[in-house]
Design an enzyme around this catalytic site. Sequence first.
Site, PDB file in Angstrom:
ATOM      1  N   ARG A  97       0.827  -1.097  -0.017  1.00 54.61           N
ATOM      2  CA  ARG A  97      -0.125   0.076  -0.083  1.00 54.61           C
ATOM      3  C   ARG A  97       0.749   1.375   0.059  1.00 54.61           C
ATOM      4  O   ARG A  97       1.972   1.187   0.640  1.00 54.61           O
ATOM      5  CB  ARG A  97      -0.939   0.040   1.333  1.00 54.61           C
ATOM      6  N   LYS A 135      -8.377  -2.615   0.144  1.00 56.92           N
ATOM      7  CA  LYS A 135      -8.494  -1.695   1.354  1.00 56.92           C
ATOM      8  C   LYS A 135      -9.305  -0.362   1.111  1.00 56.92           C
ATOM      9  O   LYS A 135      -9.841   0.029   2.138  1.00 56.92           O
ATOM     10  CB  LYS A 135      -6.885  -1.283   1.692  1.00 56.92           C
ATOM     11  N   HIS A 183     -11.082  -4.703  11.841  1.00 53.45           N
ATOM     12  CA  HIS A 183     -10.169  -5.286  10.727  1.00 53.45           C
ATOM     13  C   HIS A 183      -9.764  -6.643  11.478  1.00 53.45           C
ATOM     14  O   HIS A 183      -8.924  -6.885  12.389  1.00 53.45           O
ATOM     15  CB  HIS A 183      -8.928  -4.424  10.972  1.00 53.45           C
ATOM     16  N   SER A 187      -1.760  -5.920   9.573  1.00 52.93           N
ATOM     17  CA  SER A 187      -0.894  -7.202   8.499  1.00 52.93           C
ATOM     18  C   SER A 187       0.273  -7.685   9.290  1.00 52.93           C
ATOM     19  O   SER A 187       0.939  -6.910   9.705  1.00 52.93           O
ATOM     20  CB  SER A 187      -0.740  -6.491   6.981  1.00 52.93           C
ATOM     21  N   LYS A 207      -3.437 -12.869  11.463  1.00 48.28           N
ATOM     22  CA  LYS A 207      -4.753 -12.993  11.434  1.00 48.28           C
ATOM     23  C   LYS A 207      -5.107 -14.147  10.476  1.00 48.28           C
ATOM     24  O   LYS A 207      -6.040 -15.129  10.895  1.00 48.28           O
ATOM     25  CB  LYS A 207      -5.667 -11.833  10.963  1.00 48.28           C
ATOM     26  N   THR A 208      -4.567 -14.127   9.303  1.00 46.56           N
ATOM     27  CA  THR A 208      -5.137 -15.290   8.298  1.00 46.56           C
ATOM     28  C   THR A 208      -4.441 -16.718   8.629  1.00 46.56           C
ATOM     29  O   THR A 208      -5.252 -17.635   8.652  1.00 46.56           O
ATOM     30  CB  THR A 208      -4.330 -14.776   6.887  1.00 46.56           C
ATOM     31  N   ASP A 242      -9.983 -11.304   7.249  1.00 47.97           N
ATOM     32  CA  ASP A 242      -9.536  -9.544   7.441  1.00 47.97           C
ATOM     33  C   ASP A 242     -10.473  -8.941   7.607  1.00 47.97           C
ATOM     34  O   ASP A 242     -10.149  -7.727   8.382  1.00 47.97           O
ATOM     35  CB  ASP A 242      -8.894  -9.379   5.950  1.00 47.97           C
ATOM     36  N   ARG A 271       1.702 -11.907  -1.854  1.00 50.55           N
ATOM     37  CA  ARG A 271       0.615 -12.255  -1.410  1.00 50.55           C
ATOM     38  C   ARG A 271      -0.184 -13.235  -2.284  1.00 50.55           C
ATOM     39  O   ARG A 271       0.165 -13.337  -3.524  1.00 50.55           O
ATOM     40  CB  ARG A 271      -0.307 -10.690  -1.568  1.00 50.55           C
TER      41      ARG A 271
END
Length: 552
Positions: free
Chosen positions: A60, A214, A233, A251, A255-256, A270, A341
């Site tokens: 980003r 995003k 989030h 990130s 989480k994933t 997410d 990713r």
Amino acid sequence: MAMFMADFRQKLDAALAKHRDVRRNTRREDLIKDVIQKKEAVISENGALAKWTPPESTGRSPKDTYIVKDGVTSKTVDWDSPNSNIMTPETFAMLVEDALKTLSKKKILYVKNRTLGADTSYSLPVTIVTDSALTSLFTYHMFRPVQKGIEKSIFADTEFLLLAVPYDKLNPERYKGRLRATENGATSDMAIAIDFVNRVGVVFGSSYCGSVKKLMFTVMNYMLPEKGILPLHCSANEGKKGDMALFLGLSGTGKTTLSADPERALLGDDEHGWNDKGIANFENGCYAKLINLNPKKEPEIYNAIMHKDDHIKHGAIVENAMIYPDGKFDFSDNRFTENSRGSYPLEYLSNIKAASVGGHPKTIVFLTADANGVLPPVSKLNDKQAMLWFLMGYTSKLAGTETGIVEPKTTFSRFFGEPFMSRNPDDYAGMLGQKMKDHKANVYMINTGWSGGPYGVGKRIDIDMTRKMVTAALNGSLEKVKYEENKTFHLLVPKSCPGVPSEILDPRNTWSNKEAYDERAQKLASEFSAKFDKAYGKKKINPSIASQCPGK
């Protein structure tokens, strides 16, 4: 020169009507064929699609991300936030005009109608217009199909329009004084911008797929609180008894990885909303970090990306990972970026809840990747502590997630998602506090960062050990153990945890130099205190919550 946004939709419709080749809601298989034919990606050995971006688009670009400031958003957006970059309505009109002109010259345009939100009572319709088949495929993965009953959504008449021009660049001279100046003094040729009031977004010059995702997450975060719905989030999964768990974190915090549990059905990895009925995923797929992806420690993600199939059926997108001439990936190679990713549909995972909705959470897990090596690997938070850590959103930002980040950096990102939470803090914090209280959710913090020393000295906490701590939090085992307070950070640290050596639960024990630990811990606590005073000193935070801030 500037366009009036009120007639933007008519101008878009006219541009599409004049175009020779507009492909609407193209089937996934046909999109994959177009991706290959247009050479937007190459086919890997196992059938996934390998894509690379220009160097400025490996993550980003927060400095190039803008919100239009107008009569409405001047009051509803927290312009004190470091991520609230202002764009004038006039500049945004120029951006839309340039996007339409650029798109009108492309040979093929893709128009896709999708929605965000598995709960049809508040699903948001979105139309994506782009010249990139791969971008359109990405939105197929990440945004949901238009559901039956969408006409009953509170947003049924509030369609959002997104223009994505990922590989073209803006004319710097045209935007001089309107967009940011780069380090060498030149005007940036990239912009990711949102007009909340007119419900239009533009991605121009950023080919990082996450820019599209995003942007729309930010839109949901802005729109939902006005309707009494809390956007988070987070990832979410559900146990066999219907017990819901949320995992909040920035990130790179896990989480994933941690929510992809073969014993628990995944709702999403997410982005979720929490309303009076419970939890609902915004998305249709996952966008997982791939650096050092290990098939033994992250089997769900690995299999989603690496299972073998014909590329027309497979079609998972692998972004910016090393691939060799024989089509094999090397996920350990970080020379281009740490932020490789993978984008794939939820159905590629072995254990999901297809409806992507569930009840109220029993357990909430805050995730942090502490590169200082001073936070306990697991701790329990009371209501006041939970509100404080939610406000602070601490982690160490890992290399690659944003352009320009090379080494881990101490980061405070309120609500574990500051760049995407644009409203005033009370719009989020008060709602979470009330929901935690109403539904008696237990809150734990899991440190997925370093132990035995800071980054470069200590070691990252083993993922298998972290999973045991998460399991103990979810199955109630940590409700049965004794705790002692870490007074430096105001955390309740368990004296034991099933399957975890008790000596590592107190991070000070893992450092050979105890004085060095104390010094590093006090330094981080002071950073907490300074950040709290700067961000919330004038926000009238409840003193009982403020007292739980490290360093106070």
